[in-house]
Write an enzyme that holds these catalytic residues in place. Structure first.
Site, PDB file in Angstrom:
ATOM      1  N   ARG A  49     -32.938 -23.045 -25.571  1.00  0.00           N
ATOM      2  CA  ARG A  49     -33.344 -21.650 -25.752  1.00  0.00           C
ATOM      3  C   ARG A  49     -32.955 -20.962 -27.026  1.00  0.00           C
ATOM      4  O   ARG A  49     -33.445 -20.176 -27.747  1.00  0.00           O
ATOM      5  CB  ARG A  49     -32.834 -20.639 -24.388  1.00  0.00           C
ATOM      6  CG  ARG A  49     -33.802 -20.858 -23.215  1.00  0.00           C
ATOM      7  CD  ARG A  49     -33.237 -19.983 -22.270  1.00  0.00           C
ATOM      8  NE  ARG A  49     -31.874 -19.988 -21.894  1.00  0.00           N
ATOM      9  CZ  ARG A  49     -31.418 -20.884 -20.917  1.00  0.00           C
ATOM     10  NH1 ARG A  49     -32.179 -21.713 -20.179  1.00  0.00           N
ATOM     11  NH2 ARG A  49     -30.024 -20.845 -20.784  1.00  0.00           N
ATOM     12  N   GLU A  77     -17.173 -27.390 -18.454  1.00  0.00           N
ATOM     13  CA  GLU A  77     -16.245 -26.901 -17.373  1.00  0.00           C
ATOM     14  C   GLU A  77     -16.284 -28.166 -16.385  1.00  0.00           C
ATOM     15  O   GLU A  77     -15.172 -28.222 -15.631  1.00  0.00           O
ATOM     16  CB  GLU A  77     -16.722 -25.620 -16.913  1.00  0.00           C
ATOM     17  CG  GLU A  77     -15.768 -24.944 -15.746  1.00  0.00           C
ATOM     18  CD  GLU A  77     -16.270 -23.499 -15.428  1.00  0.00           C
ATOM     19  OE1 GLU A  77     -15.402 -22.847 -14.479  1.00  0.00           O
ATOM     20  OE2 GLU A  77     -17.180 -22.876 -16.006  1.00  0.00           O
TER      21      GLU A  77
END
Length: 171
Positions: free
Chosen positions: A58, A95
């Site tokens: 994106r 993460e």
């Protein structure tokens, strides 16, 4: 024009508990899309970029039209094995797990000023890795930019350059 009116929140995507900020509703509204590009151009112009870089995928939607608007070139930071020719890559921690981004080895002339763009700044891991990779390629990175920042995730703190954003969400 309030660009927030053109960002759709989709709950529980891509997994339960996540609120996804969908820019496709902004992309399909011509006047809002043009306003977003004009505002981003105003934010990054003072950094005097010579190239804009977008993070797959994106980020391409933000950086490519903005580069055209500013009369600049555009380069891509992509997932592994997506670019032809010699590449420079960087593995980085997420993460939960790790990822890798690559750039063509000849994409940047050493010392060239490159502003890095993505659609969203969340935890900052991908953006920070992009800055590091661009520097490895010889770029000077005066700033980064994103359409949306999720301030509650603290991604800005992982960056050692300014980050310009159009919209900030605090929760």
């Amino acid at each position: 024009m309030d660009l927030r009116d053109h960002i759709r929140g989709i709950p529980d995507f891509p997994k339960p508990g996540i609120l996804f900020y969908d820019i496709s509703t902004l992309l399909r509204h011509g006047p809002a899309w043009r306003a977003a590009m004009a505002r981003l151009a105003g934010l990054i112009g003072p950094y005097r970029p010579q190239l804009l870089a977008g993070i797959e995928s994106r980020g391409f939607l933000v950086a490519a039209p903005l580069a055209l608007e500013l009369g600049l070139g555009f380069i891509m930071l992509r997932k592994p094995r997506k670019l032809p020719g010699a590449t420079i890559g960087l593995d980085y921690a997420l993460e939960y797990g790790s990822d890798r981004i690559e750039i063509q080895a000849d994409a940047v002339v050493p010392g060239q000023r490159v502003v890095l763009l993505d659609d969203l700044l969340a935890t900052g891991g991908t953006m920070a890795a992009g800055v590091k990779l661009l520097r490895q390629a010889g770029a000077v990175v005066p700033a980064t930019a994103a359409m949306i920042e999720l301030t509650f995730l603290g991604g800005r703190s992982r960056l050692d350059v300014p980050c310009e954003t159009l919209l900030r969400y605090d929760e």
